[in-house]
Design a protein around this motif. Structure first.
Motif, PDB file in Angstrom:
ATOM      1  N   THR A 109       0.821  -1.213   0.000  1.00  0.00           N
ATOM      2  CA  THR A 109       0.000   0.000   0.000  1.00  0.00           C
ATOM      3  C   THR A 109       0.851   1.258   0.000  1.00  0.00           C
ATOM      4  O   THR A 109       0.619   2.171  -0.810  1.00  0.00           O
ATOM      5  CB  THR A 109      -0.976  -0.011   1.181  1.00  0.00           C
ATOM      6  OG1 THR A 109      -1.841  -1.150   1.062  1.00  0.00           O
ATOM      7  CG2 THR A 109      -1.822   1.251   1.201  1.00  0.00           C
ATOM      8  N   PRO A 110       1.854   1.406   0.878  1.00  0.00           N
ATOM      9  CA  PRO A 110       2.714   2.591   0.794  1.00  0.00           C
ATOM     10  C   PRO A 110       3.414   2.727  -0.550  1.00  0.00           C
ATOM     11  O   PRO A 110       3.546   3.840  -1.073  1.00  0.00           O
ATOM     12  CB  PRO A 110       3.716   2.378   1.937  1.00  0.00           C
ATOM     13  CG  PRO A 110       2.981   1.543   2.923  1.00  0.00           C
ATOM     14  CD  PRO A 110       2.158   0.606   2.087  1.00  0.00           C
ATOM     15  N   ALA A 111       3.862   1.609  -1.125  1.00  0.00           N
ATOM     16  CA  ALA A 111       4.539   1.673  -2.424  1.00  0.00           C
ATOM     17  C   ALA A 111       3.590   2.135  -3.512  1.00  0.00           C
ATOM     18  O   ALA A 111       3.962   2.935  -4.391  1.00  0.00           O
ATOM     19  CB  ALA A 111       5.111   0.301  -2.776  1.00  0.00           C
ATOM     20  N   LEU A 112       2.353   1.656  -3.466  1.00  0.00           N
ATOM     21  CA  LEU A 112       1.358   2.065  -4.453  1.00  0.00           C
ATOM     22  C   LEU A 112       1.042   3.546  -4.316  1.00  0.00           C
ATOM     23  O   LEU A 112       0.922   4.270  -5.306  1.00  0.00           O
ATOM     24  CB  LEU A 112       0.094   1.231  -4.263  1.00  0.00           C
ATOM     25  CG  LEU A 112      -0.936   1.253  -5.389  1.00  0.00           C
ATOM     26  CD1 LEU A 112      -0.355   0.673  -6.663  1.00  0.00           C
ATOM     27  CD2 LEU A 112      -2.172   0.467  -4.970  1.00  0.00           C
ATOM     28  N   ALA A 113       0.920   4.015  -3.078  1.00  0.00           N
ATOM     29  CA  ALA A 113       0.663   5.430  -2.851  1.00  0.00           C
ATOM     30  C   ALA A 113       1.817   6.290  -3.351  1.00  0.00           C
ATOM     31  O   ALA A 113       1.606   7.330  -3.989  1.00  0.00           O
ATOM     32  CB  ALA A 113       0.421   5.678  -1.362  1.00  0.00           C
ATOM     33  N   ALA A 114       3.032   5.877  -3.057  1.00  0.00           N
ATOM     34  CA  ALA A 114       4.197   6.660  -3.493  1.00  0.00           C
ATOM     35  C   ALA A 114       4.223   6.821  -5.001  1.00  0.00           C
ATOM     36  O   ALA A 114       4.611   7.877  -5.521  1.00  0.00           O
ATOM     37  CB  ALA A 114       5.478   5.992  -3.011  1.00  0.00           C
ATOM     38  N   LYS A 115       3.779   5.815  -5.708  1.00  0.00           N
ATOM     39  CA  LYS A 115       3.800   5.848  -7.175  1.00  0.00           C
ATOM     40  C   LYS A 115       2.672   6.682  -7.758  1.00  0.00           C
ATOM     41  O   LYS A 115       2.873   7.400  -8.744  1.00  0.00           O
ATOM     42  CB  LYS A 115       3.721   4.422  -7.718  1.00  0.00           C
ATOM     43  CG  LYS A 115       3.837   4.335  -9.239  1.00  0.00           C
ATOM     44  CD  LYS A 115       3.847   2.880  -9.696  1.00  0.00           C
ATOM     45  CE  LYS A 115       3.984   2.808 -11.221  1.00  0.00           C
ATOM     46  NZ  LYS A 115       3.975   1.385 -11.689  1.00  0.00           N
ATOM     47  N   HIS A 116       1.472   6.618  -7.158  1.00  0.00           N
ATOM     48  CA  HIS A 116       0.297   7.183  -7.821  1.00  0.00           C
ATOM     49  C   HIS A 116      -0.415   8.303  -7.068  1.00  0.00           C
ATOM     50  O   HIS A 116      -1.151   9.082  -7.689  1.00  0.00           O
ATOM     51  CB  HIS A 116      -0.735   6.081  -8.080  1.00  0.00           C
ATOM     52  CG  HIS A 116      -0.300   5.041  -9.064  1.00  0.00           C
ATOM     53  ND1 HIS A 116      -0.137   5.304 -10.405  1.00  0.00           N
ATOM     54  CD2 HIS A 116      -0.004   3.716  -8.896  1.00  0.00           C
ATOM     55  CE1 HIS A 116       0.227   4.198 -11.031  1.00  0.00           C
ATOM     56  NE2 HIS A 116       0.332   3.226 -10.138  1.00  0.00           N
ATOM     57  N   ALA A 117      -0.287   8.372  -5.753  1.00  0.00           N
ATOM     58  CA  ALA A 117      -1.188   9.209  -4.967  1.00  0.00           C
ATOM     59  C   ALA A 117      -0.644  10.606  -4.718  1.00  0.00           C
ATOM     60  O   ALA A 117       0.563  10.817  -4.613  1.00  0.00           O
ATOM     61  CB  ALA A 117      -1.494   8.537  -3.633  1.00  0.00           C
ATOM     62  N   THR A 118      -1.566  11.538  -4.595  1.00  0.00           N
ATOM     63  CA  THR A 118      -1.242  12.869  -4.101  1.00  0.00           C
ATOM     64  C   THR A 118      -1.561  12.991  -2.615  1.00  0.00           C
ATOM     65  O   THR A 118      -1.101  13.920  -1.952  1.00  0.00           O
ATOM     66  CB  THR A 118      -2.030  13.939  -4.875  1.00  0.00           C
ATOM     67  OG1 THR A 118      -3.421  13.599  -4.849  1.00  0.00           O
ATOM     68  CG2 THR A 118      -1.575  14.027  -6.314  1.00  0.00           C
ATOM     69  N   GLU A 119      -2.360  12.038  -2.109  1.00  0.00           N
ATOM     70  CA  GLU A 119      -2.782  12.084  -0.708  1.00  0.00           C
ATOM     71  C   GLU A 119      -2.860  10.670  -0.159  1.00  0.00           C
ATOM     72  O   GLU A 119      -3.324   9.750  -0.844  1.00  0.00           O
ATOM     73  CB  GLU A 119      -4.147  12.760  -0.596  1.00  0.00           C
ATOM     74  CG  GLU A 119      -4.734  12.800   0.802  1.00  0.00           C
ATOM     75  CD  GLU A 119      -6.083  13.504   0.863  1.00  0.00           C
ATOM     76  OE1 GLU A 119      -6.811  13.314   1.859  1.00  0.00           O
ATOM     77  OE2 GLU A 119      -6.425  14.239  -0.097  1.00  0.00           O
ATOM     78  N   PHE A 120      -2.408  10.504   1.090  1.00  0.00           N
ATOM     79  CA  PHE A 120      -2.541   9.226   1.774  1.00  0.00           C
ATOM     80  C   PHE A 120      -3.477   9.424   2.949  1.00  0.00           C
ATOM     81  O   PHE A 120      -3.245  10.268   3.821  1.00  0.00           O
ATOM     82  CB  PHE A 120      -1.201   8.694   2.261  1.00  0.00           C
ATOM     83  CG  PHE A 120      -1.268   7.250   2.678  1.00  0.00           C
ATOM     84  CD1 PHE A 120      -1.139   6.238   1.734  1.00  0.00           C
ATOM     85  CD2 PHE A 120      -1.499   6.897   3.994  1.00  0.00           C
ATOM     86  CE1 PHE A 120      -1.228   4.900   2.102  1.00  0.00           C
ATOM     87  CE2 PHE A 120      -1.585   5.574   4.378  1.00  0.00           C
ATOM     88  CZ  PHE A 120      -1.458   4.565   3.418  1.00  0.00           C
ATOM     89  N   ASN A 121      -4.555   8.627   2.956  1.00  0.00           N
ATOM     90  CA  ASN A 121      -5.597   8.778   3.970  1.00  0.00           C
ATOM     91  C   ASN A 121      -5.717   7.526   4.815  1.00  0.00           C
ATOM     92  O   ASN A 121      -5.648   6.407   4.310  1.00  0.00           O
ATOM     93  CB  ASN A 121      -6.943   9.069   3.298  1.00  0.00           C
ATOM     94  CG  ASN A 121      -8.085   9.116   4.304  1.00  0.00           C
ATOM     95  OD1 ASN A 121      -8.759   8.122   4.552  1.00  0.00           O
ATOM     96  ND2 ASN A 121      -8.292  10.281   4.878  1.00  0.00           N
ATOM     97  N   LEU A 122      -5.968   7.722   6.111  1.00  0.00           N
ATOM     98  CA  LEU A 122      -6.232   6.610   7.013  1.00  0.00           C
ATOM     99  C   LEU A 122      -7.599   6.806   7.659  1.00  0.00           C
ATOM    100  O   LEU A 122      -7.845   7.848   8.272  1.00  0.00           O
ATOM    101  CB  LEU A 122      -5.150   6.520   8.083  1.00  0.00           C
ATOM    102  CG  LEU A 122      -3.805   5.975   7.596  1.00  0.00           C
ATOM    103  CD1 LEU A 122      -2.737   6.191   8.657  1.00  0.00           C
ATOM    104  CD2 LEU A 122      -3.920   4.495   7.242  1.00  0.00           C
ATOM    105  N   PRO A 123      -8.503   5.824   7.517  1.00  0.00           N
ATOM    106  CA  PRO A 123      -9.828   5.949   8.115  1.00  0.00           C
ATOM    107  C   PRO A 123      -9.854   5.467   9.554  1.00  0.00           C
ATOM    108  O   PRO A 123      -9.524   4.315   9.840  1.00  0.00           O
ATOM    109  CB  PRO A 123     -10.694   5.048   7.213  1.00  0.00           C
ATOM    110  CG  PRO A 123      -9.755   4.006   6.705  1.00  0.00           C
ATOM    111  CD  PRO A 123      -8.392   4.654   6.629  1.00  0.00           C
TER     112      PRO A 123
END
Length: 311
Positions: free
Chosen positions: A184-198
């Motif tokens: 999940t962190p690797a996917l976020a680093a590649k694609h995301a502008t924001e990392f959210n935790l619910p």
């Protein structure tokens, strides 16, 4: 800190209910109106009148609001194929004048899949499909006009797609989240502008944000380019009696909400959010308002909590 609205309409809300909340949020100065993407209620509520589709809802709100940003926490990759989903999100972005933010997750609620005839693959396959969908959707949006996009993956194949329409924004903000330690962190680093935790604890959030930062550095990305955010249940009142009334209306205990969410007077809630900011580095909070008929609740937080968090 920016405050945003997060709604769970599968628990019982019509489009008109959501429109009232979105317009109230816009008038009150919230940064965004977000909704879940679920097709089945959870818990003991009746869920009437029944679920509303997330992207149909956001398309309507795109034309009936003017400034507030709109998005999902989060669209399930199991619900839609990536090509048509890229078209839907791009269209809503154009309908809104460039106000969409795209949250995508792997899907987790098996019962809603069986209730509506959707396949629910094993976890490993769900994550594989999630990874491919993010690659495809961002790839389609990023393909220059006049060129084509192709993808040959394990689960999806696209051949010479015209990759249209394009969203107004380039890129569309992408929200990724979850507690997975590596993928999940690797996917976020590649694609995301924001990392959210619910609904995390501050300790869990700080640890996961550190993993995301490390994943960013591993691919040469500045971790400061990733927005950190959390979603938390809100239950705010002018005094203890109003807090208790609002907690009772959503079937929750005040002490539990103070431990796991945001409950108390405006000053108490602002102080707790300030601690979240100092302990985890978040710059954005999605406030989950569970009683969507209580518009005064939204207005109170905007008027008396938000000003304490500016600067």
């Amino acid at each position: 800190m920016e405050l945003r609205i997060f709604t769970e309409p599968q628990q019982g809300a019509s489009y008109d209910d959501l429109l009232r909340v979105a317009r109230t949020a816009e008038d009150a100065g919230y940064g965004a109106f977000f909704r879940s993407d679920h097709y089945l209620k959870m818990g003991s509520v009746d869920g009437l009148p029944g679920p509303t589709d997330a992207w149909i809802t956001l398309a309507g709100l795109a034309r009936e609001t003017e400034t507030i940003r709109l998005g999902t926490l989060v669209t399930a990759a199991t619900f839609r194929h990536p090509g048509p989903l890229a078209i839907s999100v791009a269209q809503v972005d154009r309908m809104s004048g460039g106000r969409v933010e795209f949250g995508l997750g792997s899907g987790w609620f098996e019962e809603e899949h069986t209730a509506y005839g959707l396949r629910f693959p094993p976890l490993g396959e769900r994550f594989e499909r999630y990874e491919e969908q993010l690659e495809i959707i961002t790839g389609l949006w990023g393909t220059p006009v006049g060129e084509t996009y192709s993808f040959d993956g394990k689960h999806y194949t696209l051949v010479d797609s015209p990759a249209l329409p394009k969203p107004v924004q380039s890129p569309v903000p992408v929200v990724v989240g979850g507690t997975g330690a590596k993928r999940t962190p690797a996917l976020a680093a590649k694609h995301a502008t924001e990392f959210n935790l619910p609904f995390p604890t501050a300790e869990l959030a700080a640890k996961q944000f550190e993993r995301v930062d490390a994943a960013c550095r591993a691919i040469g990305r500045d971790p400061a380019t990733m927005t950190r955010s959390v979603a938390l249940v809100a239950c705010v009142g002018r005094d203890d009696a109003e807090v208790a009334r609002r907690a009772s209306a959503i079937g929750r205990d005040v002490s539990e909400l103070k431990e796991n969410g945001l409950a108390g007077t405006p000053a108490e809630v602002a102080e707790r959010l300030a601690r979240w900011r100092s302990e985890t580095g978040i710059s954005r909070a999605y406030l989950q308002f569970l009683d969507l008929s209580d518009l005064d609740h939204l207005e109170l937080v905007a008027a008396e909590v938000a000003p304490r968090l500016r600067g």
